[in-house]
Design a protein around this motif. Structure first.
Motif, short mmCIF file in Angstrom:
data_model
loop_
_atom_site.label_atom_id
_atom_site.label_comp_id
_atom_site.label_asym_id
_atom_site.label_seq_id
_atom_site.Cartn_x
_atom_site.Cartn_y
_atom_site.Cartn_z
N ASP A 33 51.71 50.69 33.34
CA ASP A 33 52.27 49.34 33.38
C ASP A 33 51.38 48.36 34.14
OD1 ASP A 33 54.50 50.23 31.97
OD2 ASP A 33 55.55 50.81 33.81
N LEU A 34 50.37 48.87 34.84
CA LEU A 34 49.48 48.00 35.61
C LEU A 34 48.24 47.60 34.83
CD1 LEU A 34 49.57 49.91 39.04
CD2 LEU A 34 50.99 47.98 38.31
N GLY A 35 48.16 48.04 33.58
CA GLY A 35 46.97 47.78 32.79
C GLY A 35 46.66 46.32 32.60
N SER A 36 47.68 45.51 32.38
CA SER A 36 47.45 44.08 32.14
C SER A 36 46.82 43.40 33.35
CB SER A 36 48.77 43.38 31.79
OG SER A 36 49.72 43.59 32.83
N ALA A 37 47.03 43.95 34.56
CA ALA A 37 46.49 43.34 35.77
C ALA A 37 45.18 43.99 36.21
CB ALA A 37 47.52 43.46 36.91
N LEU A 38 44.99 45.30 35.93
CA LEU A 38 43.85 46.02 36.49
C LEU A 38 42.78 46.42 35.47
CD1 LEU A 38 45.71 48.41 38.97
CD2 LEU A 38 44.66 46.20 39.47
N SER A 39 43.11 46.43 34.20
CA SER A 39 42.16 46.91 33.19
C SER A 39 40.92 46.03 33.12
CB SER A 39 42.83 46.96 31.82
OG SER A 39 41.89 47.34 30.82
#
Length: 424
Positions: A33-39
Motif C-alpha cells: 500500500d506504500l507503493g504510490s509514495a515510495l516506488s
C-alpha cells in the motif's frame, strides 16, 4: 554435509525462513500500500494511476487495473531487491565462510528464479482464462470472432513462453554449477579426513558418488519445497476467489470455499496414504547401498589379490544383493499401486467437484480452465511429500551413509547398521 558449504547452516536456514516470512507478511499487510509514495517506478515512467471515478466505464476500469498491476509489480521488484540485499549482505559479512559467494548468493539466486517461474505460471493461468472464453464465444456464435483476433491471442502467450524457456535453461545451467561447488566443498572436507574414515565400508564411493548425489538431491528437493510454498502463496488466493463460483460439493452439499477445502482434504489423504505405503522403503534403500558396496568392494580386491573374489564368496555376496532387491521390488509394487492409483484418480477430482456448477452453467469455459489449473497448482503444492517421496527415500539412504563419516570424524561411534556390517 552442510557446514562445508553453508555459513552456520542451522542459523542460516532458520534466519532465511524467518526473514522470508517477515517479508511476505510485511508486503501483504503494509508495504504494497506504500507503493504510490515510495516506488521509484516514476523514474522510468511507471506511475500508480489516480483513483477511478465512481461512474467510470468498463474501458476505464480495465485501463486502471492494467496500470495499477504494472506499477505494483515494479514496486514489488524494488521491495524484493531490498529484502534480498539486506539478507545477502548480512550473511556475506557475518558468515565468513569460504564458499559464501556460492552458498549465499547462489541460494538467493535460486530462490528468486523459483519465485519468478511461479509468477510465469500465474500469468499463464490468466491467459488460459481469457483464451478459453474467446473459444467459447467463437463456438457459441460462429464467425463472430475474427481469425486475426484468435491468432493475436495465441501469439500473446509466445512472449511468456519464451521468457519461461530462457529462464528454465539458464536456471538449470546455474544450478548445475551450484551443485558441483557444493560437491567440491564436501569432497574437500572429507578427503582431508581420509585417514579417519578410510576403514568405513564403501568409503571411496561415499566420497566420490554420494557427495554429488546428496548435493543434487537436496538442491532439487529444496527448490521443489520452495516452489510448492510460493505456488501456494500465489495460487491459494486465486483458488479462494474462484471458489465463489462453486457453492456445493457432490454428496456433501454446501461448503464454504469448496475448492480450497477439497484441495486440502484430498492432499492430506494422499500424503498419509503414501507415507503408510512407503514406510519401509528408506531402510531397504539403505540396506541396498550396503550390499551393493560389499559386492563391489570384493570385486575390486579381486583385481589385485588372487585369493579374493572367489566364486563362492561372490555368489554369497550377490545373493544378498538379489535378496534385498527382490524385497525392494515387492515393497515398491504396492507403493506404486497406491501412488499411481491416487495420482490418476486425482486428475478427475476437480471435475467431480465442479459437476453441480457445470450442470448449472455457473461459469464460462475460461473460468473453468482457470479453476482447474489453479486447483491442480494448489493440490500439487500440498502434495509435496507425495511427489517427492521416492526421492526423499533415496536421500535418506545417502544421508545415513555420509552421516557415518561425520560420526567417525567427530570421534563418535558408527551407526548401528555400519557397526553390524563391520562386525561381519
Amino acid at each position: 554435509m552442510f557446514h562445508s558449504f553453508f555459513p552456520k547452516p542451522k542459523l542460516f536456514f532458520l534466519s532465511f525462513a524467518l526473514w522470508a516470512l517477515i517479508c511476505v507478511i510485511g508486503w501483504y499487510s503494509v508495504i504494497q500500500d506504500l507503493g504510490s509514495a515510495l516506488s521509484l517506478g516514476s523514474w522510468f515512467g511507471v506511475h500508480f494511476p489516480d483513483a477511478l471515478a465512481s461512474d467510470a466505464d468498463t474501458a476505464a476500469q480495465a485501463a486502471f487495473q492494467s496500470a495499477q498491476s504494472t506499477a505494483l509489480d515494479v514496486w514489488l521488484y524494488q521491495y524484493m531487491s531490498l529484502c534480498y540485499g539486506l539478507f545477502v549482505g548480512f550473511w556475506m559479512i557475518y558468515g565468513g565462510q569460504k564458499w559464501s559467494k556460492w552458498s549465499v548468493l547462489g541460494s538467493a539466486g535460486i530462490v528468486f528464479i523459483t519465485w519468478f517461474q511461479v509468477q510465469v505460471s500465474v500469468m499463464l493461468n490468466e491467459w488460459y482464462g481469457k483464451f478459453y472464453d474467446l473459444i467459447q464465444n467463437a463456438l457459441a456464435s460462429p464467425n463472430s470472432i475474427p481469425i486475426a483476433t484468435y491468432y493475436s491471442e495465441l501469439s500473446s502467450v509466445a512472449i511468456i513462453i519464451m521468457v519461461a524457456i530462457t529462464v528454465a535453461v539458464l536456471s538449470n545451467f546455474f544450478v548445475s554449477h551450484f551443485v558441483f561447488r557444493w560437491r567440491t566443498a564436501m569432497t574437500s572436507y572429507y578427503t582431508s579426513k581420509w585417514s579417519q574414515v578410510r576403514h568405513i565400508e564403501g568409503a571411496s564411493q561415499r566420497i566420490q558418488e554420494d557427495t554429488m548425489r546428496f548435493a543434487s538431491i537436496v538442491e532439487g528437493l529444496g527448490v521443489s519445497l520452495l516452489r510448492s510454498i510460493m505456488t501456494l502463496i500465489a495460487f491459494l488466493p486465486i483458488l479462494w476467489s474462484l471458489s465463489g463460483y462453486v457453492k456445493t460439493l457432490p454428496l456433501i452439499g454446501e461448503v464454504p470455499q469448496a475448492l480450497v477445502f477439497t484441495a486440502i482434504m484430498w492432499s492430506i489423504f494422499g500424503t498419509l496414504l503414501l507415507a503408510l505405503a512407503g514406510i519401509k522403503l528408506p531402510g531397504l534403500e539403505f540396506k541396498n547401498q550396503r550390499v551393493e558396496a560389499a559386492y563391489r568392494k570384493e570385486l575390486v580386491y579381486g583385481e589385485d589379490h588372487p585369493e579374493r573374489a572367489t566364486p563362492i564368496s561372490l555368489e554369497e555376496l550377490f545373493a544378498n544383493v538379489r535378496k534385498n532387491y527382490f524385497r525392494l521390488y515387492k515393497n515398491y509394487l504396492y507403493f506404486n499401486i497406491v501412488r499411481f492409483g491416487y495420482i490418476n484418480v486425482g486428475q478427475f477430482v476437480p471435475l467431480i467437484v465442479l459437476a453441480p456448477s457445470i450442470i448449472a452453467g455457473a461459469f464460462t469455459l475460461g473460468i473453468m480452465q482457470r479453476v482447474l489449473n489453479a486447483f491442480n497448482q494448489v493440490e500439487n503444492s500440498f502434495q509435496y511429500l507425495i511427489n517427492s517421496w521416492t526421492t526423499i527415500v533415496e536421500l535418506l539412504s545417502i544421508y545415513k551413509r555420509l552421516k557415518a563419516f561425520e560420526a567417525v570424524i567427530n570421534d563418535g561411534n558408527l551407526p548401528k547398521e555400519d557397526q553390524t556390517y563391520m562386525e561381519k
